[in-house]
Design a protein around this motif. Structure first.
Motif, mmCIF file in Angstrom:
data_model
loop_
_atom_site.group_PDB
_atom_site.id
_atom_site.type_symbol
_atom_site.label_atom_id
_atom_site.label_comp_id
_atom_site.label_asym_id
_atom_site.label_seq_id
_atom_site.Cartn_x
_atom_site.Cartn_y
_atom_site.Cartn_z
ATOM 1 N N ALA A 157 107.050 -61.874 -135.499
ATOM 2 C CA ALA A 157 105.919 -61.181 -134.880
ATOM 3 C C ALA A 157 105.961 -61.300 -133.357
ATOM 4 O O ALA A 157 106.613 -62.186 -132.798
ATOM 5 C CB ALA A 157 104.605 -61.758 -135.400
ATOM 6 N N SER A 194 102.197 -54.634 -141.870
ATOM 7 C CA SER A 194 103.194 -55.408 -142.588
ATOM 8 C C SER A 194 102.668 -55.780 -143.943
ATOM 9 O O SER A 194 101.476 -55.896 -144.155
ATOM 10 C CB SER A 194 103.563 -56.669 -141.802
ATOM 11 O OG SER A 194 102.441 -57.500 -141.643
ATOM 12 N N ASP A 241 101.826 -56.918 -131.439
ATOM 13 C CA ASP A 241 101.624 -56.401 -132.796
ATOM 14 C C ASP A 241 100.139 -56.245 -133.104
ATOM 15 O O ASP A 241 99.317 -57.096 -132.763
ATOM 16 C CB ASP A 241 102.228 -57.350 -133.832
ATOM 17 C CG ASP A 241 103.744 -57.336 -133.830
ATOM 18 O OD1 ASP A 241 104.334 -56.443 -133.191
ATOM 19 O OD2 ASP A 241 104.338 -58.239 -134.460
ATOM 20 N N ASN A 255 97.550 -56.184 -136.120
ATOM 21 C CA ASN A 255 97.453 -56.679 -137.489
ATOM 22 C C ASN A 255 96.098 -56.324 -138.092
ATOM 23 O O ASN A 255 95.108 -56.181 -137.375
ATOM 24 C CB ASN A 255 97.610 -58.208 -137.499
ATOM 25 C CG ASN A 255 98.965 -58.651 -136.990
ATOM 26 O OD1 ASN A 255 99.977 -58.361 -137.598
ATOM 27 N ND2 ASN A 255 98.985 -59.341 -135.849
ATOM 28 N N SER A 312 100.728 -51.169 -135.940
ATOM 29 C CA SER A 312 101.756 -51.700 -136.826
ATOM 30 C C SER A 312 101.153 -52.296 -138.065
ATOM 31 O O SER A 312 100.006 -52.708 -138.071
ATOM 32 C CB SER A 312 102.608 -52.740 -136.094
ATOM 33 O OG SER A 312 101.849 -53.889 -135.814
ATOM 34 N N THR A 369 95.484 -56.540 -131.925
ATOM 35 C CA THR A 369 96.253 -57.730 -131.600
ATOM 36 C C THR A 369 95.419 -58.981 -131.885
ATOM 37 O O THR A 369 94.191 -58.926 -131.975
ATOM 38 C CB THR A 369 96.652 -57.736 -130.130
ATOM 39 O OG1 THR A 369 95.464 -57.761 -129.316
ATOM 40 C CG2 THR A 369 97.492 -56.511 -129.780
#
Length: 372
Positions: free
Chosen positions: A103, A16, A107, A109, A14, A246
């Motif tokens: 969040a 963002s 997730d 990152n 993922s 994660t």
């Protein structure tokens, strides 16, 4: 950013944007010389979570004697500064684990430049396995004309220069992320200047790819990632390779380094390399090891500048802190004297930098109110 997120989504990672709209929901879920403190926990037995499942022993702020009245202030600060994941390990156990702004624990990152520490660790393993020496010329593994310097200038750059930001490459070029030969020009003799030049760091992974018979990714996965139970993957973003995982996986790597490269009795890199990696690596920027940031030094240089700033990198943090620091305020803090690993992942906190930022000092002010 949408195209990057789509590519990442295809492989199950993922992504963002720092500009994502935030909500306020939350989901709780020895170096140079040991620095003596009243809370020195260097001899405390560390807990290591299993590598084959998601269980992880916990403690609590109350049990370890922290000031829980400060926790709500810290939580509000983290939410307001676009934090997505925040973890504190105390002696390996999870004392605080919270997820904010929509969040979740699952997730993945981006580490951004905090992931440089993963590459540095992998270099140490490869050296221990006799695949390379950090004193080897980079050209040994990248061949001739990987820059547009003269053969003599190019041959003078070593892997250690790549690890310490002392290659002498021209940082006045238009794009210091560009690893194409025409972007890599001579400015100074290696070891005579310090500049946070990303391109020369980025090329450490191609060095490892060519030095290690099984290649970088396979070696990294088998020797480091799988050995300590991390998840995640390296993703190509432009000239960069960024690690996504994660927050718990970042915490596992932090715990490994809190224990000086030893995972529950398995020494992954030599003590000699660990000491070199996490202490001042050159005289130009005392606050820099082998791709690790070091607190408590007499002065420091920040990314994007040649200015020498007096004093400690993070004034509010313990002097023995070592850190992986990435863009948009990805934070991996390790504090041996207190037995702590602290993780912050999320979007830009508003004090933008490629690594260290003013957010470090503000965050540590809040952490101190909690733990002291």
């Amino acid at each position: 950013m949408k195209s990057i997120c789509f590519i990442v989504f295809l492989i199950g990672i993922s992504c963002s944007s720092p500009d994502d709209n935030a909500d306020t929901s939350s989901q709780e879920i020895t170096m140079e010389e040991p620095i003596p403190t009243d809370e020195d926990t260097s001899n405390t037995t560390l807990y290591f979570p299993p590598i084959n499942n998601d269980s992880w022993e916990t403690t609590s702020p109350e049990v370890v004697g922290w000031d829980t009245t400060a926790l709500e202030v810290l939580r509000t600060f983290l939410i307001d500064s676009n934090t997505k994941a925040f973890i504190i390990l105390k002696d390996g156990k999870i004392a605080i684990e919270e997820y904010y702004n929509g969040a979740m624990m699952s997730d993945n990152n981006p580490w951004f430049s905090a992931g440089k520490t993963l590459t540095s660790f992998t270099v140490g393993m490869a050296q221990d396995d006799s695949f390379l020496s950090i004193n080897d010329p980079t050209s040994t593994y990248l061949g001739e004309e990987w820059t547009v310097m003269t053969p003599e200038q190019e041959q003078a750059i070593t892997i250690k220069n790549q690890l310490t930001m002392t290659s002498g490459g021209d940082y006045t070029v238009a794009d210091t992320f560009c690893t194409d030969p025409e972007c890599l020009l001579f400015l100074d003799t290696p070891n005579t200047s310090w500049y946070y030049h990303n391109a020369f760091y980025t090329l450490t992974q191609p060095v490892l790819e060519n030095a290690i018979p099984q290649g970088f990714d396979s070696y990294f996965n088998s020797k480091l990632k799988n050995t300590i139970g991390m998840n995640g993957a390296w993703i190509n973003l432009g000239f960069n390779r960024t690690y996504f995982s994660t927050a718990r996986s970042m915490a596992r790597f932090g715990l490994l380094n809190l224990n000086r490269g030893n995972w529950n009795g398995d020494q992954l890199i030599s003590e000699t390399y660990f000491n070199e990696m996490t202490t001042t690596s050159q005289s130009l920027n005392p606050a820099y090891g082998y791709l690790w940031w070091l607190n408590g030094k007499s002065n420091y240089i920040l990314p994007g500048t040649t200015t020498v700033f007096p004093g400690s990198l993070i004034v509010n943090a313990p002097d023995d802190l070592i850190a992986g620091l990435g863009a948009n305020d990805q934070k991996l803090y390790i504090i041996p004297s207190k037995g702590l690993v602290i993780i912050r992942m999320g979007s830009d906190a508003g004090m933008g930098s490629l690594g260290p930022s003013g957010f470090d000092n503000e965050l540590w002010g809040k952490i101190n109110d909690l733990i002291e």
